[in-house]
Design an enzyme around this catalytic site. Structure first.
Site, mmCIF file in Angstrom:
data_model
loop_
_atom_site.group_PDB
_atom_site.id
_atom_site.type_symbol
_atom_site.label_atom_id
_atom_site.label_comp_id
_atom_site.label_asym_id
_atom_site.label_seq_id
_atom_site.Cartn_x
_atom_site.Cartn_y
_atom_site.Cartn_z
ATOM 1 N N HIS A 90 0.824 -1.214 0.000
ATOM 2 C CA HIS A 90 0.000 0.000 0.000
ATOM 3 C C HIS A 90 0.861 1.268 0.000
ATOM 4 C CE1 HIS A 90 -3.338 -2.761 0.594
ATOM 5 N NE2 HIS A 90 -2.572 -3.353 1.490
ATOM 6 N N GLU A 139 -2.074 0.248 7.848
ATOM 7 C CA GLU A 139 -1.175 -0.786 7.347
ATOM 8 C C GLU A 139 0.023 -0.201 6.598
ATOM 9 O OE1 GLU A 139 -1.280 -4.748 4.421
ATOM 10 O OE2 GLU A 139 -3.073 -3.490 4.670
ATOM 11 N N HIS A 197 2.784 -7.235 4.346
ATOM 12 C CA HIS A 197 1.434 -6.725 4.596
ATOM 13 C C HIS A 197 1.018 -7.006 6.035
ATOM 14 C CE1 HIS A 197 0.088 -5.651 0.463
ATOM 15 N NE2 HIS A 197 1.133 -6.397 0.163
ATOM 16 N N GLU A 201 1.795 -11.860 5.623
ATOM 17 C CA GLU A 201 0.807 -11.188 6.479
ATOM 18 C C GLU A 201 1.306 -11.336 7.916
ATOM 19 O OE1 GLU A 201 -1.588 -9.428 5.529
ATOM 20 O OE2 GLU A 201 -2.581 -10.184 3.736
#
Length: 602
Positions: free
Chosen positions: A424, A438, A491, A563
């Protein structure tokens, strides 16, 4: 990040079926314009899927002559062709499709497809079967700016719209312009080397862009018609010339002694982006584009005067000296393994075109005059297998020193290019929870991973090093051009249930297609990283999972998406802002990478 929240770039490879005798096609649901992300057709099934929504056709896709055939009616709508722009002439058995200024004409029994009046060959002809007209849709989809891919394992066809280039003011139906950066650059009928060459363009030509997929632009040709040109040989209007040869944020800096130049996979104009194939003969030569000989060379610029190859233990040393200053660019090719060095500003001179080397790392060396205006001499090292290299250019630019070697087991990170991708950024905050974003956490973790890798001799490449937006395609394009050996996307997960917790590492699912061996290498890398993260962080082990994420599918090297924890879980969110937790995460990722490389080189 929620599972599946990344935009997925789809594989594509469809075909079309068209009911004979209709004038205007109509179908359930109408046009799919606006927001299309994924269309999936499966051989033998009438159900198909649009953004995971199940729809039904009146005919099933089938395979014939090595091509998949799918009902055209549904494919045309999936490609955002309006119903009024799908026309059928029952007398001539011809279909006419029009979209965004592109007009396609195809006829049953003919292997010719006409794109804006320009006739092009197809490898198969449309056929009539059980009263229906069918044709392979790859040609249709690519002519309209879509990517096409076939998944053999699942017997599925997936479609993804071309990626907008973004930025700048464009005319309706176009995406701006690109400027050609080389002479006699091929324009092909589709985005890939398997497609036929329809024409050639030259340095300085400006072409209107109609669509884009990774590594290829669809362009409007000066004489009419459309075609596809590899992205390496053009620059978007407004970009600096040849941006891929400049420093990448967070990556190596050309000319710096420690970074030793950008080790990228960016070939020069003339080889048509053929990074995975060796055209044979003189380096850089295409079968259809013979490289001129060296006659008249005395009237050219400075030449290479010396090319020495010596052996020092397990290291092959190469020295290149020239009459004038040069710049260099290095990239790797696989199947078979080769190391390519482009020397810009010099011609080959009297250097032999080929020499046998026969060291532990190099079998032979080939030399050729790859380009003129400017002069580019290309060196191609045929390797014994995977290698590492170091390169440094003298202060006056006239001498290049290289070392080609196999690393020792305890030095597996030395000189390896590793892409680290903070998820992102900019206007996209990613997952949000417990007062955290995030994008901020992933950047902090990625920067620490890059620092640890650099300290161990690796050459980390950050896809972003601050809070700004980077497209999904741009992230993997950076890694692919830089010749990265590993891609790690970082992430933070999220779930509507705040009790959900744990650490997971993703690899590409079979639905994403791609090279099975690369997928297996990705699984090995993910297993090592996941094990280290669970060991260091002490969170719940969600395991190695699979998903069809864009950054996993479009990367050319083993790739994983980590993640780390759940931003929506209060306990894990409290950990994400702790310095020790960021450090442990970075250490776990780096140690996992080292475990993977140690196995590869062990």
């Amino acid at each position: 990040m929620k599972k599946g929240k990344l935009c997925r770039v789809l594989s594509l490879g469809a075909v079309t079926c068209l009911t004979a005798g209709f004038l205007l096609l109509s179908g359930p649901g109408g046009s799919l314009a606006g927001g299309l992300q994924e269309v999936v057709f499966k051989v033998g099934e009438k159900n198909y899927y649009v953004n995971e929504k199940t729809l039904t056709m009146d005919a099933s896709p089938f395979i014939a002559q090595g091509r998949t055939y799918v009902p055209l009616r549904y494919l045309a709508l999936a490609l955002n062709v309006a119903e009024k722009d799908i026309l059928w002439d029952k007398n001539t058995k011809t279909v006419l499709l029009t979209k965004d200024g592109v007009e396609l004409r195809l006829t049953v029994g003919s292997r010719t497809i006409t794109v804006n009046g320009q006739a092009k060959d197809m490898d198969v002809a449309p056929v009539i079967r059980d009263g229906l007209s069918y044709l392979p849709a790859r040609h249709v989809a690519e002519a309209l700016g879509y990517r096409v891919e076939w998944n053999q394992q699942n017997r599925t066809v997936l479609l993804q719209p071309a990626v907008p280039t973004g930025g700048g003011t464009t005319k309706p139906g176009t995406l701006g312009q690109v400027v050609v950066q080389g002479d006699l650059v091929n324009v092909r009928s589709g985005p890939g080397l398997q497609h036929t060459v329809v024409t050639q363009v030259n340095r300085g030509d400006r072409l209107t862009v109609l669509g884009k997929v990774p590594d290829w632009y669809q362009v409007q040709l000066p004489g009419g018609g459309t075609g596809w040109i590899v992205a390496w040989y053009v620059r978007e209007e407004g970009q600096v010339a040849d941006p891929g040869d400049g420093p990448i944020p967070g990556g190596p800096v050309p000319g710096d002694e420690n970074s030793r130049g950008v080790p990228g996979g960016r070939p020069r104009p003339g080889d048509d982006g053929n990074q995975g194939q060796d055209p044979g003969g003189i380096p850089g030569q295409q079968p259809q584009d013979p490289l001129p000989g060296n006659e008249g060379e005395q009237n050219q610029g400075p030449a290479v005067t010396r090319l020495d190859v010596t052996v020092a233990g397990k290291v092959t040393r190469v020295t290149v000296a020239a009459e004038g200053a040069m710049t260099y660019h290095v990239f790797k090719l696989t199947s078979p393994d080769r190391l390519v060095v482009d020397l810009t500003g010099v011609r080959p001179g009297n250097v032999p075109p080929e020499m046998s080397v026969n060291t532990e790392t190099v079998n032979r060396l080939r030399v050729g005059w790859f380009s003129r205006s400017p002069d580019v001499t290309r060196l191609v090292f045929d390797l014994t297998g995977p290698v590492r290299y170091r390169a440094s250019l003298s202060a006056d630019g006239r001498t290049l020193e290289m070392q080609i070697y196999i690393p020792d087991p305890g030095d597996v990170l030395r000189d390896v290019v590793i892409a680290i991708d903070p998820g992102h950024g900019g206007p996209d905050p990613g997952a949000v929870g417990n007062g955290l974003k995030e994008k901020d956490i992933t950047l902090r973790m990625a920067q620490r991973v890059a620092g640890l890798l650099s300290a161990k001799g690796a050459r980390p490449l950050l896809t972003r090093n601050a809070d700004y937006e980077v497209g999904l395609y741009e992230r993997t394009d950076m890694a692919n051009r830089a010749g990265a050996e590993i891609f790690v996307s970082i992430h933070i997960n999220a779930n509507i249930n705040p009790a959900v917790q744990g650490t997971a590492t993703y690899i590409l699912s079979p639905a994403g297609g791609g090279d099975p061996s690369r997928r297996e290498e990705s699984r090995k890398l993910a297993s090592y990283i996941q094990a280290r993260l669970v060991q260091r962080l002490g969170l719940e082990n969600d395991g190695v999972l699979e998903a069809n994420f864009a950054v996993l599918r479009t990367s050319a090297m083993p790739a994983v998406l980590v993640e780390v924890a759940y931003i929506t879980n209060p306990q894990e969110a409290a950990l994400l802002i702790q310095d020790w937790f960021v450090e442990e995460t970075a250490q776990g990722i780096v140690q996992g990478i080292m475990d993977y490389l140690s196995e590869r080189w062990g």
